[in-house]
Scaffold this active site. Structure first.
Site, PDB file in Angstrom:
ATOM      1  N   HIS A   2      -0.396  22.880-125.157  1.00 18.28           N
ATOM      2  CA  HIS A   2       0.200  23.867-125.828  1.00 18.28           C
ATOM      3  C   HIS A   2      -0.798  24.902-126.783  1.00 18.28           C
ATOM      4  O   HIS A   2      -0.507  25.939-126.780  1.00 18.28           O
ATOM      5  CB  HIS A   2       1.254  23.217-126.764  1.00 18.28           C
ATOM      6  CG  HIS A   2       2.210  24.070-127.523  1.00 18.28           C
ATOM      7  ND1 HIS A   2       3.062  23.739-128.416  1.00 18.28           N
ATOM      8  CD2 HIS A   2       2.312  25.449-127.484  1.00 18.28           C
ATOM      9  CE1 HIS A   2       3.655  24.706-128.944  1.00 18.28           C
ATOM     10  NE2 HIS A   2       3.518  25.806-128.114  1.00 18.28           N
ATOM     11  N   GLU A  28       3.401  25.030-105.169  1.00 12.28           N
ATOM     12  CA  GLU A  28       2.230  24.633-105.904  1.00 12.28           C
ATOM     13  C   GLU A  28       1.883  23.040-105.369  1.00 12.28           C
ATOM     14  O   GLU A  28       0.821  22.510-106.103  1.00 12.28           O
ATOM     15  CB  GLU A  28       2.571  24.518-107.205  1.00 12.28           C
ATOM     16  CG  GLU A  28       3.915  23.880-107.883  1.00 12.28           C
ATOM     17  CD  GLU A  28       4.354  24.267-109.341  1.00 12.28           C
ATOM     18  OE1 GLU A  28       3.207  24.577-110.080  1.00 12.28           O
ATOM     19  OE2 GLU A  28       5.270  24.256-109.664  1.00 12.28           O
ATOM     20  N   ASP A  46      -2.085  24.733-110.094  1.00 10.66           N
ATOM     21  CA  ASP A  46      -1.823  23.380-109.536  1.00 10.66           C
ATOM     22  C   ASP A  46      -1.984  23.239-108.025  1.00 10.66           C
ATOM     23  O   ASP A  46      -2.494  22.149-107.601  1.00 10.66           O
ATOM     24  CB  ASP A  46      -0.377  23.093-109.908  1.00 10.66           C
ATOM     25  CG  ASP A  46      -0.180  22.251-111.189  1.00 10.66           C
ATOM     26  OD1 ASP A  46      -1.040  21.715-111.579  1.00 10.66           O
ATOM     27  OD2 ASP A  46       1.005  22.763-111.817  1.00 10.66           O
ATOM     28  N   CYS A 105       1.465  33.533-109.559  1.00 12.43           N
ATOM     29  CA  CYS A 105       1.366  33.463-110.884  1.00 12.43           C
ATOM     30  C   CYS A 105       0.347  32.757-111.483  1.00 12.43           C
ATOM     31  O   CYS A 105       0.359  32.362-112.739  1.00 12.43           O
ATOM     32  CB  CYS A 105       2.997  33.206-111.696  1.00 12.43           C
ATOM     33  SG  CYS A 105       3.480  31.657-111.200  1.00 12.43           S
TER      34      CYS A 105
END
Length: 765
Positions: free
Chosen positions: A369, A610, A634, A681
């Site tokens: 985060h 991904e 990923d 992305c």
């Protein structure tokens, strides 16, 4: 062969040694005793001398320590180091590479067993044992010595990383030479500033070392004694409360606690350190940790348990010291580089925004985060700096390289000047990029590509629009979930989503459904697994909890009323059945809302590609959706079987790996066969060179962090689409990621925008 318990004890003892020299002396003593042999020695490789230097021995002459050096290609020690494999001889002198050093006195010993000390493929030294009798050491002995060398490798590597900050044993006073620490580049950029260490409450291992002036010693002692008084009072109160429920001998344990807090016990040592100029918290932690170490090594179980008592008492006293200190506002210098064992969003909030220039976290990943927030704020960040001597860096001058993933302490004048030039260049670059904000991302020969952004917080919206974003390719809906103490209600979610949709209307906003698991956990919905990245995460969680999924989808649909710019994207899809099930739930939510009389438009639905399984089903998946979007971070991780958040293997993670490039091209080709839009992305889209490569592959949309958008646009506007395609044809034939990167950088350089290249791959100085 020494017993496993013996090996464990040696490992524990060596782990607790304060210095590398202590560890080396300890390990040769313990190994010689455990193996009942006559000699045990450690040689470490000296890069300057290109030789192995005898650093510790039990059995050879002590005067030879530090004096005997064996060139890389000479002697049996050199042979072990050169081959990087064990050597077991019954008569060492008969080996053609044997070399005798008179000063060691080793002519008395015939048997020889040497094993290399290796850390991350690099030979750091050689560990050997010798015996007078002519015999070969058995397989058990060899296995034991290999195990000990592996343990020693980590200690040596850590010492190698942390040496040089201080040039004397008084680590709090004398600043030494330049030191460098590596980690994971979590947010790009360069920062020069002063380290400020923030420690979590009552953690004895993370309190920074600080010196105090002579006129403050009395005050620090007073603070410490006040905290002691509070702890003594607490222990007496607990003892009185429990006295009726405990036997007399059990209640006496509280008296043991109180005796430990007598002025002649631990407190006396702490006060002595304070009188020497250490602040109260640091002095307490130094004394407590030393006693914890000593008790932990004792054979007697009762005495060994006293380490737990001391840890508990230390934390209690530290808690009161920190409570008093927290009443005073913490001072942050103008250029603060925040350092913590694990940087949290709450810590970020404590630092004035105008003062914060960089973040360094010992733990954590580029997907934490705090890292997400740092990228949104444009703050250079280093995560996973596991060898960082955090407690020694408070108040130190630091240079943080968020491109390469490293931090320098006491940087040389030349190195500091190098990074000052980068900062100045980036400021000039920002000014130049502002001029193209409203211009299209179009190549010199007329090929255009939409540039969208990845967002997580409401604050990202303004930054994105200021940089000319044409849409949102990824809105991470889990972030609003992460900053709460319970699942947000449907109404709360509607409010969050409306901000994104309304701010960008009529531009498209792609909202990813809840993507938790892996390294993204919710405090109120913990997922504990042995292998979380291959476990219960993404679409797997939400399909197992349709009540969570449907509430989120309903909130998205409600938030889009009157705007009709919503796109919903499903994460971590690995087979078509998951798409079909998710579509059914979305249709249910859509029909429910329409039944309630709400004018809901059907949103476009997409899937994130991904995981490798989705790459090979891209066309099948495309038949059921409106768009595909590659999550290159990923996908790269899973294709290469590399955890990019693990510092040991992060260097193997490379977006330009041939397998990754082939997978990326496969997805876009298969998606286009079904006539659906294909976007990307991941971080690769935000790298100017990577963006040019992806454009040449045929991607319809590139989505990136807002901070990268201007550079990507500048790169696209500087090249010809035909040149990018020719470069793509070239790199698809290459087998080395570095060669691919060089080809991409050459194109940018020839186009006059080489400075936009990814600095992570350019060595400083």
């Amino acid at each position: 062969m020494p017993k496993l318990e013996t090996l464990r004890k040696i490992v524990q003892e060596v782990d607790s040694a304060e210095t590398l020299d202590d560890a080396l002396v300890l390990i040769v003593k313990r190994i010689r005793s455990a193996m009942s042999t006559h000699v045990c020695s450690v040689y470490l490789f000296d890069k300057d001398l290109q030789a192995f230097v005898l650093m510790a021995t039990e059995g050879l002459h002590q005067k030879s320590v530090g004096q005997v050096s064996i060139p890389l290609h000479e002697g049996l020690v050199g042979l072990v180091g050169q081959r990087a494999e064990p050597l077991n001889l019954d008569d060492a002198a008969q080996h053609p590479q044997f070399r005798y050093f008179e000063e060691t006195g080793e002519e008395r010993f015939k048997s020889f067993l040497g094993v290399p000390i290796i850390h991350q493929r690099r030979v750091l030294g050689v560990l050997i044992v010798q015996q007078r009798e002519q015999r070969k050491f058995d397989e058990g002995d060899e296995a034991f010595l290999v195990t000990m060398s592996a343990q020693l490798a980590g200690i040596i590597a850590h010492a190698e990383a942390t040496v040089g900050i201080y040039s004397s044993t008084n680590q709090t006073e004398t600043v030494g030479s330049e030191s460098k620490y590596d980690g994971i580049a979590a947010s790009p950029g360069v920062a020069i500033g002063v380290g400020v260490v923030m420690a979590p409450p009552a953690d004895l291992t993370t309190v920074p070392q600080k010196t105090i002036s002579e006129d403050k010693i009395a005050l620090e002692i007073e603070r410490f004694q006040a905290a002691l008084k509070q702890v003594r009072r607490d222990i007496r109160a607990v003892g009185r409360t429990l006295s009726k429920r405990l036997r007399k001998d059990e209640a006496a344990l509280f008296d043991v606690y109180l005796r430990m807090l007598d002025d002649n016990a631990l407190p006396g040592e702490v006060i002595s350190l304070i009188e020497d100029g250490q602040w109260a918290q640091g002095a307490l932690c130094a004394v407590a940790m030393e006693h914890i170490r000593q008790f932990s090594l004792m054979d007697d179980p009762y005495l060994r348990e006293r380490a737990t008592d001391i840890r508990d008492l230390g934390r209690r006293v530290l808690s009161y010291l920190q409570e008093e200190a927290s009443a005073e506002p913490k001072q942050f210098p103008p250029h603060t580089i925040l350092i913590a064992e694990e940087v949290t969003p709450a810590m970020l909030g404590e630092v004035p925004p105008e003062s914060l220039v960089g973040l360094v976290s010992v733990l954590g990943s580029s997907n934490s985060h705090a890292a997400i927030l740092a990228r949104s704020m444009g703050i250079p960040t280093l995560m996973g700096a596991v060898d960082l001597p955090m407690t020694q860096l408070d108040g130190q001058d630091l240079v943080l390289d968020g491109y390469m993933g490293r931090v320098f302490v006491n940087a040389s004048k030349d190195l500091r000047h190098y990074y000052e030039l980068i900062i100045a260049e980036e400021r000039q670059l920002v000014v130049g990029l502002e001029a193209i904000r409203d211009l299209p991302a179009e190549t010199l020969d007329g090929r255009s590509i939409p540039l969208w952004v990845n967002t997580a917080m409401g604050a990202d919206v303004n930054r994105s629009l200021e940089r000319g974003a044409e849409g949102i390719g990824l809105y991470r809906t889990e972030v609003p979930f992460m900053i709460r103490e319970s699942f947000p209600t449907e109404a709360e979610q509607v409010q969050s989503y409306r901000v994104q949709l309304e701010s960008f209307a009529p531009r498209s906003v792609t909202m990813r459904t809840l993507d938790i698991g892996g390294d993204k956990a919710l405090p109120y919905f913990p997922i504990e697994e042995d292998n979380p990245f291959l476990g219960w995460r993404g679409i797997r969680v939400t399909l197992d909890h349709p009540e969570i999924f449907k509430v989120q989808v309903r909130a998205m649909l409600k938030a889009s009323i009157g705007l009709d710019n919503l796109r919903i994207m499903l994460p971590m899809v690995s087979y078509v059945g998951e798409v079909i099930e998710a579509k059914r739930l979305i249709n249910d939510a859509l029909n429910e809302l329409r039944d309630e009389g709400l004018p809901i438009a059907r949103p476009a639905l997409g899937v994130m590609i991904e995981v490798p399984a989705a790459v090979y089903q891209a066309r099948d998946i495309a038949r059921h959706v409106d768009f595909l979007s590659v999550g290159s971070n990923d996908l790269t991780q899973y294709l290469l079987a590399v955890d990019r958040n693990n510092p040991r293997v992060a260097g193997l993670y490379h977006s330009y790996h041939p397998a990754v490039l082939q997978a990326l091209r496969c997805v876009v080709e298969e998606g286009h066969k079904e006539g659906v839009q294909v976007s990307i992305c991941g971080e690769m889209a935000g790298d100017p060179g990577g963006a040019v490569l992806l454009m040449a592959m045929g991607y319809d949309v590139l989505s990136m962090s807002p901070i990268h958008l201007p550079k990507v646009k500048a790169a696209i506007r500087a090249v010809k689409y035909a040149e990018a395609c020719a470069m793509l044809d070239n790199v698809m034939q290459l087998l080395d990621p570095k060669a691919v990167e060089e080809a991409i950088y050459t194109l940018l350089y020839d186009a006059g925008v080489g400075r936009l290249g990814n600095r992570r791959n350019l060595e400083a100085g």
